[in-house]
Structure formats: structure tokens, C-alpha cells
Scaffold this motif. Structure first.
Motif, PDB file in Angstrom:
ATOM      1  N   VAL A 108      21.156   7.042 -47.551  1.00  0.00           N
ATOM      2  CA  VAL A 108      21.486   6.583 -46.336  1.00  0.00           C
ATOM      3  C   VAL A 108      22.850   5.764 -46.065  1.00  0.00           C
ATOM      4  CG1 VAL A 108      20.730   5.204 -44.154  1.00  0.00           C
ATOM      5  CG2 VAL A 108      18.939   6.445 -45.796  1.00  0.00           C
ATOM      6  N   ARG A 160      26.134   7.632 -46.752  1.00  0.00           N
ATOM      7  CA  ARG A 160      26.324   8.730 -45.822  1.00  0.00           C
ATOM      8  C   ARG A 160      26.824   7.902 -44.418  1.00  0.00           C
ATOM      9  NH1 ARG A 160      21.139  12.800 -46.651  1.00  0.00           N
ATOM     10  NH2 ARG A 160      22.169  14.086 -48.182  1.00  0.00           N
ATOM     11  N   VAL A 164      13.722  11.137 -42.838  1.00  0.00           N
ATOM     12  CA  VAL A 164      14.702  11.493 -42.040  1.00  0.00           C
ATOM     13  C   VAL A 164      16.005  12.025 -42.906  1.00  0.00           C
ATOM     14  CG1 VAL A 164      16.203  11.444 -39.989  1.00  0.00           C
ATOM     15  CG2 VAL A 164      13.825  10.257 -39.875  1.00  0.00           C
ATOM     16  N   CYS A 165      16.733  10.955 -43.454  1.00  0.00           N
ATOM     17  CA  CYS A 165      17.866  11.255 -44.248  1.00  0.00           C
ATOM     18  C   CYS A 165      17.530  12.030 -45.681  1.00  0.00           C
ATOM     19  CB  CYS A 165      18.636   9.991 -44.542  1.00  0.00           C
ATOM     20  SG  CYS A 165      20.164  10.423 -44.706  1.00  0.00           S
ATOM     21  N   PRO A 167      18.792  16.592 -43.933  1.00  0.00           N
ATOM     22  CA  PRO A 167      18.541  15.511 -43.154  1.00  0.00           C
ATOM     23  C   PRO A 167      18.575  15.923 -41.752  1.00  0.00           C
ATOM     24  CG  PRO A 167      20.664  15.462 -43.790  1.00  0.00           C
ATOM     25  CD  PRO A 167      20.218  16.477 -44.579  1.00  0.00           C
ATOM     26  N   CYS A 184      19.548  14.667 -38.714  1.00  0.00           N
ATOM     27  CA  CYS A 184      20.403  13.851 -37.949  1.00  0.00           C
ATOM     28  C   CYS A 184      20.270  13.981 -36.530  1.00  0.00           C
ATOM     29  CB  CYS A 184      21.825  14.386 -38.416  1.00  0.00           C
ATOM     30  SG  CYS A 184      22.119  14.307 -39.900  1.00  0.00           S
ATOM     31  N   CYS A 213      17.748  11.065 -35.961  1.00  0.00           N
ATOM     32  CA  CYS A 213      18.128   9.880 -36.523  1.00  0.00           C
ATOM     33  C   CYS A 213      18.724   8.818 -35.759  1.00  0.00           C
ATOM     34  CB  CYS A 213      19.273  10.204 -37.720  1.00  0.00           C
ATOM     35  SG  CYS A 213      19.896   8.591 -38.632  1.00  0.00           S
ATOM     36  N   LEU A 229      20.685   6.283 -36.409  1.00  0.00           N
ATOM     37  CA  LEU A 229      21.954   6.035 -36.724  1.00  0.00           C
ATOM     38  C   LEU A 229      22.994   6.934 -36.546  1.00  0.00           C
ATOM     39  CD1 LEU A 229      21.494   4.543 -40.339  1.00  0.00           C
ATOM     40  CD2 LEU A 229      21.000   3.566 -38.127  1.00  0.00           C
ATOM     41  N   ASN A 230      22.811   8.230 -35.598  1.00  0.00           N
ATOM     42  CA  ASN A 230      23.458   9.280 -35.710  1.00  0.00           C
ATOM     43  C   ASN A 230      24.597   8.991 -34.752  1.00  0.00           C
ATOM     44  OD1 ASN A 230      22.471   9.437 -33.101  1.00  0.00           O
ATOM     45  ND2 ASN A 230      21.298  11.492 -33.735  1.00  0.00           N
ATOM     46  N   CYS A 269      27.061   7.287 -37.563  1.00  0.00           N
ATOM     47  CA  CYS A 269      26.930   7.891 -39.072  1.00  0.00           C
ATOM     48  C   CYS A 269      28.422   8.532 -39.535  1.00  0.00           C
ATOM     49  CB  CYS A 269      25.867   8.537 -39.281  1.00  0.00           C
ATOM     50  SG  CYS A 269      25.757   9.190 -40.781  1.00  0.00           S
ATOM     51  N   TYR A 287      27.746  12.319 -40.648  1.00  0.00           N
ATOM     52  CA  TYR A 287      27.187  13.135 -39.589  1.00  0.00           C
ATOM     53  C   TYR A 287      28.317  13.420 -38.735  1.00  0.00           C
ATOM     54  CZ  TYR A 287      24.399  14.803 -35.658  1.00  0.00           C
ATOM     55  OH  TYR A 287      24.048  15.488 -34.345  1.00  0.00           O
ATOM     56  N   ILE A 294      27.848  15.666 -44.947  1.00  0.00           N
ATOM     57  CA  ILE A 294      26.574  15.240 -45.297  1.00  0.00           C
ATOM     58  C   ILE A 294      26.346  15.770 -46.705  1.00  0.00           C
ATOM     59  CG2 ILE A 294      23.912  15.614 -44.956  1.00  0.00           C
ATOM     60  CD1 ILE A 294      24.982  15.382 -41.900  1.00  0.00           C
TER      61      ILE A 294
END
Ligand code: SF4
Length: 356
Positions: A144, A147, A191-192, A197, A199, A202, A204-205, A208, A211, A216
Motif C-alpha cells: 500500500v 504505491r 483492496v490493494c 487492486p 482502486c 479505495c 486513498l485513490n 495515490c 493510481y 500500479i
């Protein structure tokens, strides 16, 4: 105004809604978190849960575990693999009883003085059970975070762990440490994922790196592993007067303290039949005769692949001695369940019971 650590808050909000139920989460006592983390090394959550429940029922606290017989502890670990974890855990419980009065210390550094507790487990126990603000860095977190931040360092190198730790340290200081650490691990698990993943789902998208930059598949960076060596082993299920010979592996060996059928590695130019007869002579001082060859059993360990060929044998001469093991015993077939065996031997027992 945009807050500095929004991504951590988004992560925690997501975790509080999406976390899976786990017995050590429902009741995060230090002892339970410790046991769960040792069991979760190399093993999936779904596999661990029933083992964890049985283990906690039998050994509900440090003192009970410390005072138990090692073979009892191994019996409750049977099937989880990596048995040195169980042996070390047992010894560690004894030292917690002796030096900490049976109570795990609420201190990141002192936790690491206990056998089998390194920085990762100390951070997990520390944050989940005591709220200590120190980041966990495990495989899921590597994925995580490399990425999310776009860290292109090889994750098999120790310095990469330090980079990630330093990146997370100021972030966790401003959060609920338990939720933050568990959120990162859970996001990595749910998720990741390594190859696909999710995304779009997610939390955090929005920020990130991987992403947003379509990187990725390039992260995390990991040097390729060497090919895993293959080993061929022949073992004997020696029958005598309705009993079977088993041997106890030496404490300092891999799978030490567990019982197994005697046998060993095939040498160059040797047939498996020759291997089993030679190994029995060297390991137990007995001469045996092969009655029947059973189906091969395969098993993959972290550093090698094993193919085991079991032979049903009869005893010809000699008294069984523990030459290369800690003990040998003739046991009734109905007593197989009373002894802790490695997974691979349990497969052999299954094969054997089908044939008799
Ligand atoms: S956006 Fe995708 S790559 Fe980035 S942390 Fe989330 S799941 Fe992983």
C-alpha cells in the motif's frame, strides 16, 4: 481548509466500516494480539481463526501457556506449519512469566526483548493493545505505502523498511494508532491486492501516486527470488507386532519436537528403496524389508520443495534406537492422533490408512 493528514483519516473511516471481524479484534488483549500475530506469520486470517480459538480456549493466558508441556503446545499448533513459531512462543511465554510477571510490557522496545517479537510484532501489539503510536510494516503495508507514495526501492532490502517506517511515523502520531495500523493492513488485504487492486473503491485513490500515474503494476519493486531447490526423501512406516515406529525430531532441527516416520534424503546414484533401508539403519540401527511403496506426497516449504516416498516396511532385526532423533516409540495405529506430526506426515498417515 485541507488538513495535513487527510489520507490517514480517510483510511481510518474506511477501516471502521469495512474491517473483518476477528476474535483478537473484538477483544484486543495484549496476549491475544501476540498469539494472533505469531499465528498470522505466513498464514491467512481465515486459516488462523479456528486455530486461534482452540489455542486460546486451551491456553487462555501467559501463565497457562508457559506451564504447559511443549508437546501439548505443538499439538494445538498442528497443521499451522512453521513449528519453530510454536516452540519459540512457548519459551517466550516462560520468559514473560519470569521477567514480566506474566504481563506483556506496554513498551515498544521492551516488547522486542521477548523471543520471537521483532519490530513488526512489537508495533502490532503496541498499537493494537496499548495504543502506542508506532507504525507496523508488513507485506501488505509495503504494498500500500510504496504505491501510495511512489517508493521505487526494492522491498526485500532492509533499508526500504526504514524508509517506509520514517514516512509513516509522523502520520501515525496524529491518529488512533490501532485503527491506522490495522487500516493499512486491512486495505492491503482487501483492496490493494498484489495483482488486481480495486482502486475505484479505495479510500486513498484521490492522492495515490501509483493510481494517478498508472504505475500500479510496477510497485512494489521486489528482486526476483532464486529457484527453489527440490529434495527427494524416502521414509519407512515400519510395522512390528501391530505397532508402528515413530521418531521425535531434535529440538534444534526444523520442525523440532514433532514426531515423524524415520527416513531421509536420497543420495546421488541411489534408488529410493536403497535410501529407505540405509536411512533406517543409520537413524535407528534397525534392518527393515520393504513390503509396499505408497503414493508420493509432495509439500512446499519456504526454501525448498519436498517429494516424500513412503514405504511400508517390516522389521527384520535390531532394536530401534534414537541415533539421530530425540526419541523413538512403537505406537498403535489408533494412537496416531495423540502425537503432534508435521503436516506432511499427516498426509502420509492418511495415505497409509487408506492402504491397510
Ligand atoms: S488507489 Fe489503488 S494502488 Fe493506490 S493504495 Fe488504493 S488500491 Fe492501492
Amino acid at each position: 481548509m485541507k488538513k495535513q493528514y487527510t489520507w490517514a483519516e480517510d483510511l481510518i473511516d474506511w477501516f471502521l466500516v469495512n474491517q473483518r471481524e476477528m476474535p483478537w479484534r473484538t477483544d484486543p488483549q495484549p496476549y491475544k494480539v501476540w498469539i494472533s500475530e505469531i499465528m498470522l506469520q505466513q498464514t491467512q486470517v481465515v486459516t488462523v481463526i479456528p486455530y486461534f480459538d482452540r489455542f486460546i480456549d486451551r491456553f487462555p493466558d501467559v501463565q497457562t501457556l508457559a506451564e504447559a508441556d511443549q508437546s501439548d503446545v505443538l499439538k494445538y499448533w498442528e497443521g499451522l506449519g512453521y513449528y519453530s513459531r510454536a516452540r519459540n512462543l512457548h519459551k517466550a511465554a516462560q520468559s514473560v512469566l519470569e521477567f514480566f510477571n506474566g504481563v506483556l510490557p506496554a513498551d515498544y522496545d521492551r516488547l522486542q526483548t521477548i523471543q520471537g517479537i521483532g519490530p513488526y510484532i512489537a508495533a502490532a501489539i503496541g498499537s493494537i493493545a496499548f495504543g502506542i503510536k508506532v507504525p507496523v510494516v508488513d507485506g501488505n503495508v509495503f504494498r500500500v505505502v510504496t504505491r501510495y507514495y511512489g517508493i521505487f526501492e526494492d522491498i526485500s532490502k532492509p533499508k526500504t523498511r526504514d524508509i517506509i517506517f520514517k514516512e509513516l511515523e509522523p502520520v501515525i502520531k496524529k491518529c488512533n494508532a490501532s485503527h491506522f495500523n490495522q487500516g493499512l493492513m486491512e486495505l492491503g488485504a482487501l483492496v490493494c491486492s498484489p495483482t488486481s487492486p480495486d482502486c475505484k473503491l479505495c479510500p486513498l485513490n484521490k492522492s495515490c501516486f501509483a493510481y494517478m500515474n498508472n504505475k500500479i503494476s510496477e510497485l512494489p519493486v521486489k528482486a526476483k527470488k532464486k529457484a527453489v531447490p527440490q529434495m527427494n526423501v524416502a521414509i519407512a512406516i515400519v510395522e512390528k507386532d501391530g505397532k508402528i515406529l515413530i521418531a521425535k525430531r531434535r529440538q534444534n532441527q526444523m520442525l523440532g519436537g514433532l514426531w515423524e516416520f524415520p527416513g531421509g534424503k536420497q543420495e546421488a546414484g541411489e534408488s529410493l528403496e536403497e535410501t529407505v533401508v540405509r536411512e533406517l539403519r543409520e537413524e535407528t540401527g534397525m534392518t527393515v524389508e520393504i513390503i509396499k511403496r505408497l503414493t508420493d506426497v509432495r509439500h512446499v516449504f519456504s526454501h525448498f520443495k519436498l517429494t516424500i516416498t513412503p514405504f511400508i516396511c517390516s522389521h527384520v532385526k535390531g532394536i530401534a534406537k534414537a541415533i539421530t532423533s530425540d526419541d523413538v516409540k512403537w505406537i498403535k495405529i489408533s494412537d496416531f492422533d495423540k502425537y503432534p506430526f508435521p503436516t506432511v506426515n499427516k498426509k502420509i498417515i492418511k495415505e497409509y490408512l487408506k492402504k491397510i
